[in-house]
Design a protein around this motif. Structure first.
Motif, PDB file in Angstrom:
ATOM      1  N   THR A  34       0.765  -1.293  -0.056  1.00 24.47           N
ATOM      2  CA  THR A  34      -0.039   0.178  -0.036  1.00 24.47           C
ATOM      3  C   THR A  34       0.907   1.283  -0.073  1.00 24.47           C
ATOM      4  O   THR A  34       2.015   1.058  -0.016  1.00 24.47           O
ATOM      5  CB  THR A  34      -1.047  -0.163   1.233  1.00 24.47           C
ATOM      6  OG1 THR A  34      -0.155  -0.160   2.356  1.00 24.47           O
ATOM      7  CG2 THR A  34      -1.983  -1.034   1.057  1.00 24.47           C
ATOM      8  N   LYS A  35       0.179   2.283  -0.183  1.00 27.48           N
ATOM      9  CA  LYS A  35       1.018   3.747  -0.513  1.00 27.48           C
ATOM     10  C   LYS A  35       1.554   4.244   1.046  1.00 27.48           C
ATOM     11  O   LYS A  35       1.245   3.579   1.998  1.00 27.48           O
ATOM     12  CB  LYS A  35       0.035   4.698  -0.833  1.00 27.48           C
ATOM     13  CG  LYS A  35      -0.327   4.540  -2.335  1.00 27.48           C
ATOM     14  CD  LYS A  35      -1.187   5.790  -2.737  1.00 27.48           C
ATOM     15  CE  LYS A  35      -1.552   5.552  -4.468  1.00 27.48           C
ATOM     16  NZ  LYS A  35      -2.293   6.811  -4.845  1.00 27.48           N
ATOM     17  N   MET A  36       2.392   5.236   0.990  1.00 27.61           N
ATOM     18  CA  MET A  36       2.950   5.661   2.320  1.00 27.61           C
ATOM     19  C   MET A  36       2.103   6.232   3.236  1.00 27.61           C
ATOM     20  O   MET A  36       2.387   5.803   4.412  1.00 27.61           O
ATOM     21  CB  MET A  36       3.965   6.842   1.727  1.00 27.61           C
ATOM     22  CG  MET A  36       4.769   7.457   2.981  1.00 27.61           C
ATOM     23  SD  MET A  36       5.964   6.052   3.495  1.00 27.61           S
ATOM     24  CE  MET A  36       5.754   6.312   5.296  1.00 27.61           C
ATOM     25  N   PHE A  37       0.911   6.877   3.048  1.00 27.50           N
ATOM     26  CA  PHE A  37       0.154   7.431   4.057  1.00 27.50           C
ATOM     27  C   PHE A  37      -1.332   6.916   3.806  1.00 27.50           C
ATOM     28  O   PHE A  37      -2.183   7.754   4.563  1.00 27.50           O
ATOM     29  CB  PHE A  37       0.434   8.890   3.976  1.00 27.50           C
ATOM     30  CG  PHE A  37       1.717   9.462   4.198  1.00 27.50           C
ATOM     31  CD1 PHE A  37       2.305   9.244   5.562  1.00 27.50           C
ATOM     32  CD2 PHE A  37       2.433  10.048   3.053  1.00 27.50           C
ATOM     33  CE1 PHE A  37       3.535   9.745   5.792  1.00 27.50           C
ATOM     34  CE2 PHE A  37       3.713  10.430   3.534  1.00 27.50           C
ATOM     35  CZ  PHE A  37       4.233  10.332   4.535  1.00 27.50           C
ATOM     36  N   CYS A  38      -1.511   6.088   3.091  1.00 29.03           N
ATOM     37  CA  CYS A  38      -2.958   5.457   2.964  1.00 29.03           C
ATOM     38  C   CYS A  38      -3.114   4.090   2.407  1.00 29.03           C
ATOM     39  O   CYS A  38      -2.087   3.629   2.189  1.00 29.03           O
ATOM     40  CB  CYS A  38      -3.894   6.442   1.911  1.00 29.03           C
ATOM     41  SG  CYS A  38      -3.335   6.392   0.196  1.00 29.03           S
ATOM     42  N   GLY A  39      -4.399   3.709   2.515  1.00 28.59           N
ATOM     43  CA  GLY A  39      -4.319   2.081   2.050  1.00 28.59           C
ATOM     44  C   GLY A  39      -4.356   1.798   0.775  1.00 28.59           C
ATOM     45  O   GLY A  39      -4.758   0.371   0.160  1.00 28.59           O
ATOM     46  N   CYS A  40      -4.256   2.905  -0.239  1.00 33.98           N
ATOM     47  CA  CYS A  40      -4.264   2.400  -1.740  1.00 33.98           C
ATOM     48  C   CYS A  40      -3.422   1.741  -2.358  1.00 33.98           C
ATOM     49  O   CYS A  40      -2.367   1.597  -1.843  1.00 33.98           O
ATOM     50  CB  CYS A  40      -4.359   3.729  -2.480  1.00 33.98           C
ATOM     51  SG  CYS A  40      -5.664   4.813  -2.179  1.00 33.98           S
ATOM     52  N   PRO A  41      -3.483   0.833  -3.230  1.00 35.64           N
ATOM     53  CA  PRO A  41      -2.569  -0.221  -3.813  1.00 35.64           C
ATOM     54  C   PRO A  41      -1.596   0.463  -4.540  1.00 35.64           C
ATOM     55  O   PRO A  41      -1.720   1.577  -5.011  1.00 35.64           O
ATOM     56  CB  PRO A  41      -3.369  -1.257  -4.482  1.00 35.64           C
ATOM     57  CG  PRO A  41      -4.555  -0.517  -4.910  1.00 35.64           C
ATOM     58  CD  PRO A  41      -4.943   0.500  -3.638  1.00 35.64           C
ATOM     59  N   ALA A  51      -6.261   4.201  -8.232  1.00 35.04           N
ATOM     60  CA  ALA A  51      -5.731   3.726  -7.014  1.00 35.04           C
ATOM     61  C   ALA A  51      -5.558   5.054  -6.355  1.00 35.04           C
ATOM     62  O   ALA A  51      -4.480   5.309  -6.219  1.00 35.04           O
ATOM     63  CB  ALA A  51      -4.506   2.894  -7.299  1.00 35.04           C
ATOM     64  N   VAL A  52      -6.866   5.734  -5.877  1.00 32.57           N
ATOM     65  CA  VAL A  52      -6.566   6.873  -5.182  1.00 32.57           C
ATOM     66  C   VAL A  52      -7.904   6.986  -3.983  1.00 32.57           C
ATOM     67  O   VAL A  52      -8.752   6.137  -4.196  1.00 32.57           O
ATOM     68  CB  VAL A  52      -6.942   8.154  -6.129  1.00 32.57           C
ATOM     69  CG1 VAL A  52      -5.436   8.232  -7.101  1.00 32.57           C
ATOM     70  CG2 VAL A  52      -8.106   7.943  -6.873  1.00 32.57           C
ATOM     71  N   CYS A  53      -7.488   7.714  -3.181  1.00 33.10           N
ATOM     72  CA  CYS A  53      -8.311   8.027  -2.054  1.00 33.10           C
ATOM     73  C   CYS A  53      -8.359   9.422  -1.538  1.00 33.10           C
ATOM     74  O   CYS A  53      -7.177  10.128  -2.039  1.00 33.10           O
ATOM     75  CB  CYS A  53      -8.405   7.074  -0.934  1.00 33.10           C
ATOM     76  SG  CYS A  53      -6.770   7.570   0.184  1.00 33.10           S
ATOM     77  N   PRO A  54      -9.117   9.834  -0.610  1.00 34.18           N
ATOM     78  CA  PRO A  54      -9.288  11.237  -0.354  1.00 34.18           C
ATOM     79  C   PRO A  54      -7.575  11.808   0.355  1.00 34.18           C
ATOM     80  O   PRO A  54      -7.314  12.975   0.143  1.00 34.18           O
ATOM     81  CB  PRO A  54     -10.097  11.396   1.062  1.00 34.18           C
ATOM     82  CG  PRO A  54     -11.422  10.320   0.547  1.00 34.18           C
ATOM     83  CD  PRO A  54     -10.324   9.076  -0.159  1.00 34.18           C
ATOM     84  N   VAL A  55      -7.040  10.646   1.040  1.00 28.89           N
ATOM     85  CA  VAL A  55      -5.487  11.038   1.601  1.00 28.89           C
ATOM     86  C   VAL A  55      -4.724  11.331   0.442  1.00 28.89           C
ATOM     87  O   VAL A  55      -3.858  12.289   0.539  1.00 28.89           O
ATOM     88  CB  VAL A  55      -5.204   9.822   2.575  1.00 28.89           C
ATOM     89  CG1 VAL A  55      -3.709  10.157   2.840  1.00 28.89           C
ATOM     90  CG2 VAL A  55      -6.073   9.683   3.810  1.00 28.89           C
ATOM     91  N   CYS A  56      -4.624  10.179  -0.520  1.00 23.69           N
ATOM     92  CA  CYS A  56      -3.381  10.674  -1.542  1.00 23.69           C
ATOM     93  C   CYS A  56      -3.819  11.610  -2.594  1.00 23.69           C
ATOM     94  O   CYS A  56      -3.166  12.396  -3.535  1.00 23.69           O
ATOM     95  CB  CYS A  56      -2.972   9.334  -2.018  1.00 23.69           C
ATOM     96  SG  CYS A  56      -4.148   8.088  -3.040  1.00 23.69           S
ATOM     97  N   LEU A  57      -5.336  11.964  -2.556  1.00 23.81           N
ATOM     98  CA  LEU A  57      -5.462  13.080  -3.456  1.00 23.81           C
ATOM     99  C   LEU A  57      -5.584  14.389  -2.497  1.00 23.81           C
ATOM    100  O   LEU A  57      -5.906  15.475  -3.425  1.00 23.81           O
ATOM    101  CB  LEU A  57      -7.130  12.759  -3.902  1.00 23.81           C
ATOM    102  CG  LEU A  57      -7.165  11.821  -4.858  1.00 23.81           C
ATOM    103  CD1 LEU A  57      -8.704  11.528  -5.278  1.00 23.81           C
ATOM    104  CD2 LEU A  57      -6.402  12.048  -6.288  1.00 23.81           C
TER     105      LEU A  57
HETATM  106 ZN   LIG Z   1      -4.821   6.830  -1.245  1.00 26.32          ZN
END
Ligand SMILES: [Zn+2]
Length: 500
Positions: A34-41, A51-57
């Protein structure tokens, strides 16, 4: 524009008057799930922005949480590079506006990196050079811009641009060397050897797939020149994102020739980032280099400080695998291969394959002969890596065993390899299906021997009169008649028997 129009000074001449100083900054995408600061693959090649979510966006109100595996990987890298691991450090917010940075800042590390002050040895031209490691720090990757229209693929001249945020937030480690002075004419080769060694090290540590072509290992090369005898180092340039080992070497070499031209003309080298062009082997001016103050770093307020417990660090140290340099030394001692062969195997990415082939029963010289010879040629023709060829070390070892047993000669063995690569099955199946085994059966050979003698009465007469050296011509005919399958030794005996 003076830097762009300056003439190049031939490399040897440049080196005779200037001392190059190099430094390397390498970005490595970590192979975490997963990514550095969120659970995205972190999977490569997913549909854009899937592969995005509110944190990495970087959406308002979202909060990052640090990835423990990424921190562990970074410590692993730091330990393998002989660094000191910080007992307490913080992430920092690096502010800059860039379209592929959804948050308009990047979480990085600034004055408190996780790992500092290490070293790595590289061997070049028979000497060992110790490259100092300034720091290893952890940050997050940016997204990717795609510029549509225009000829260069760059933003200039494009009709519009697309942004893919899948890569935004993938953990990225930056390994920064100390300046490497005193390299002289070897500077470009040392730069390449360093990146090669680092790549092998990262691969052995299982922290990244280190594919330069997919951008999971990216290298920036700093180069400066100092007039021989001067005490102060010259101004450096930073050549960005050099995408292959060969390009690392070429980029340094080009910068030495270019900067010597600038300095010879009485101009100053400009502190700037430059782009390397694979097609021309030249670098061109990018942007003037930002200074640290341009980024307005400050401690990242959304994350707690990082304080890896000493016991955890020692546990990671104890779990380090055998490192590449030690492994190469051990394998060379076990295999008894000369330094040059070891270098070739390493450059061809064949060490693992040869090791597995030896484990499967081949000798090291046999295994390296096949992998560096015919199989390397096949890989070349297919434009693939050796490890991607549809043949296993076990199969190569079997071919080797068939040669040793006298069932195949080298020529037939090559045809067996061809068959295995063509998907015709295991070596024994190919031998059977193609009828490739050596023929030492007298009944079969006799026919070919008699025909060869009958076809060349003059040669036969020579052999009868005692000129045994002439037998080669008849053996050649027997080989041709049997499509290379005759046991040459037995054919020779039969010919001499008949003509004695
Ligand atoms: Zn994310």
């Amino acid at each position: 524009m003076t830097t762009e129009t300056a003439h190049l000074v031939p490399y040897d001449e440049a080196i005779s008057r200037y001392d190059p100083v190099i430094g390397l900054e390498t970005h490595v995408e970590l192979g975490t799930v997963t990514k550095m600061f969120c659970g995205c693959p972190t999977t490569f090649g997913l549909p854009p922005n899937s592969a995005v979510c509110p944190v990495c966006l970087g959406l308002p109100g979202s909060l990052p949480v640090a990835n423990r595996a990424a921190i562990e990987y970074t410590i692993r890298i730091g330990l393998a590079l002989n660094c000191t691991i910080a007992t307490w450090c913080r992430f920092a917010r690096k502010n800059y506006f860039y379209p592929d940075m959804p948050k308009n800042f990047q979480i990085s590390q600034y004055d408190e990196p996780l790992c500092t002050n290490g070293w790595m040895d590289v061997s070049v031209a028979g000497q060992t050079i110790r490259v100092g490691i300034e720091r290893v720090h952890l940050e997050e990757d940016t997204g990717k811009s795609l510029h549509i229209g225009g000829v260069t693929g760059r933003i200039h001249g494009a009709d519009y641009s697309l942004v893919d945020y899948n890569r935004a937030g993938i953990p990225l480690v930056e390994v920064v060397t100390k300046p490497v002075p005193g390299a002289g004419a070897l500077a470009p080769v040392i730069a390449r050897a360093y990146v090669t060694e680092l790549r092998d090290l990262l691969r052995a540590l299982c922290v990244s797939d280190v594919r330069m072509e997919e951008g999971s290992l990216r290298c920036d090369v700093n180069t400066s020149l100092t007039l021989r005898g001067a005490t102060e180092w010259g101004t450096r340039t930073e050549t960005k994102n050099v995408n292959s080992l060969r390009s690392v070497e070429r980029a340094v070499r080009f910068e030495i020739e270019r900067q010597a031209g600038v300095l010879d003309a009485g101009h100053k080298v400009v502190l700037e980032t430059r782009h390397f062009h694979e097609d021309t082997g030249r670098t061109t001016s990018g942007r003037s280099k930002e200074e640290a103050q341009d980024y307005r770093y400050f401690p990242e307020p959304d994350l707690v400080p990082l304080a890896p417990p000493a016991a955890w660090v020692e546990e990671i140290r104890a779990g380090l695998p055998e490192l590449p340099a030690a492994r190469r030394a051990r394998l060379q001692a076990e295999w008894g291969l000369p330094e040059g062969d070891m270098t070739s195997l390493r450059n061809a990415g064949a060490l693992d394959l040869v090791e597995a082939t030896v484990t499967a029963g081949a000798s090291a010289p046999e295994a390296s002969k096949w992998w560096l010879g015919d199989l390397a040629r096949h890989a070349n023709e297919r434009g693939s890596e050796l490890a991607e060829l549809p043949i296993t070390p076990d199969q190569v070892a079997r071919v080797s065993a068939l040669v040793r047993a006298g069932t195949l000669n080298d020529k037939l063995a090559r045809q067996v390899l061809d068959g295995v690569l063509a998907g015709e099955g295991d070596p024994d199946a190919v031998v059977a299906a193609r009828g490739l085994a050596i023929v030492s059966d007298d009944a079969v050979l006799a026919e070919a021997v008699d025909a060869a003698i009958a076809a060349k009465p003059d040669v036969a007469a020579k052999i009868r009169s005692g000129k045994e050296a002439a037998v080669g011509a008849l053996i050649g005919d027997v080989m041709r008649a049997t499509k290379g399958r005759a046991d040459a030794g037995r054919a020779r005996e039969l010919i001499l028997q008949r003509l004695s």
